[in-house]
Scaffold this active site. Sequence first.
Site, short mmCIF file in Angstrom:
data_model
loop_
_atom_site.label_atom_id
_atom_site.label_comp_id
_atom_site.label_asym_id
_atom_site.label_seq_id
_atom_site.Cartn_x
_atom_site.Cartn_y
_atom_site.Cartn_z
N CYS A 1 0.83 -1.21 0.00
CA CYS A 1 0.00 0.00 0.00
C CYS A 1 0.87 1.26 0.00
O CYS A 1 1.50 1.56 -1.00
CB CYS A 1 -1.00 -0.04 1.15
N LEU A 2 0.94 2.01 1.12
CA LEU A 2 1.81 3.18 1.15
C LEU A 2 3.25 2.77 0.88
O LEU A 2 4.00 3.49 0.21
CB LEU A 2 1.71 3.89 2.50
N GLN B 1 3.82 2.79 -2.77
CA GLN B 1 3.96 4.14 -3.31
C GLN B 1 5.31 4.76 -2.95
O GLN B 1 5.95 5.41 -3.78
CB GLN B 1 2.81 5.01 -2.78
N ASN C 1 -7.53 0.02 0.19
CA ASN C 1 -7.91 1.23 0.91
C ASN C 1 -6.86 2.30 0.65
O ASN C 1 -5.95 2.50 1.45
CB ASN C 1 -8.04 0.93 2.41
N GLY D 1 -5.94 6.19 -1.77
CA GLY D 1 -6.42 7.30 -2.59
C GLY D 1 -5.41 7.80 -3.60
O GLY D 1 -5.68 8.74 -4.34
N PHE D 2 -4.21 7.16 -3.63
CA PHE D 2 -3.16 7.55 -4.57
C PHE D 2 -2.69 6.32 -5.34
O PHE D 2 -2.89 5.19 -4.89
CB PHE D 2 -1.96 8.17 -3.83
N HIS E 1 -3.97 -5.01 -0.11
CA HIS E 1 -3.67 -5.57 1.21
C HIS E 1 -3.80 -7.09 1.20
O HIS E 1 -4.90 -7.62 1.39
CB HIS E 1 -4.62 -4.98 2.27
N GLU F 1 -2.97 -9.07 3.40
CA GLU F 1 -3.15 -9.58 4.77
C GLU F 1 -4.58 -9.41 5.27
O GLU F 1 -4.87 -9.75 6.41
CB GLU F 1 -2.19 -8.85 5.72
#
Length: 205
Positions: free
Chosen positions: A95-96, A99, A137, A139-140, A180, A182
């Site tokens: 996720c983050l 990015q 989940n 937004g980027f 995700h 997990e």
Amino acid sequence: AHANAGPRTYRVLALDCGAKSNILRNLSQRGCQVEVVPHTISAAEIKERFRRGEADGLFISNGPGDPAAVNATINTLKQVVADPDGLTIPTFGICLGHQLLGLAIGARTFKLPFGHRGANQPVKNLMNGRVEITSQNHGFAVDPKSLEQAGAEPTHVHLNDGTLAGFRLMNRPVFCVQFHPEASPGPHDSAYLFDTFVKMMDDKK
């Protein structure tokens, strides 16, 4: 902090950008001793831990917000991933973390007009052609053209809007996904990614 379950075989430094405990549990269940370190840890310290044989893999966690705003962590990952000083550092981001790794190698991120939220998001694995149902989940997203210009290869794509859902580096054991794997409760189609990370650490050993 340490996650405590299962046999201890692989030592993972988990860069905490807001890590979910279930991610750490997935690693622990696969024989990883997980040491959570703050996202403010320096690149020099990370490299020294690997140089001394105190870590087998680096995990970059999920977290909230605009990835471009986390400049210090991006610069740390630039020095660790883009310039590892001859070290082999198996690296996995979620996720983050996906990015941040994209930004660290020189790709760009952009804000989605509508974020991806929910537990039934279809993603295509470009390595084997399979469709995986995933939990998301965010937004980027990472811009795929800038990613390929940075020398990385897309591995997963969102089927709803065609945005990038995962990539790997061609010349180093680094990979990451936007979703995700997990998720609990949620689909487990992508749990194999944790096994892939463990295999990378095993191959290094």
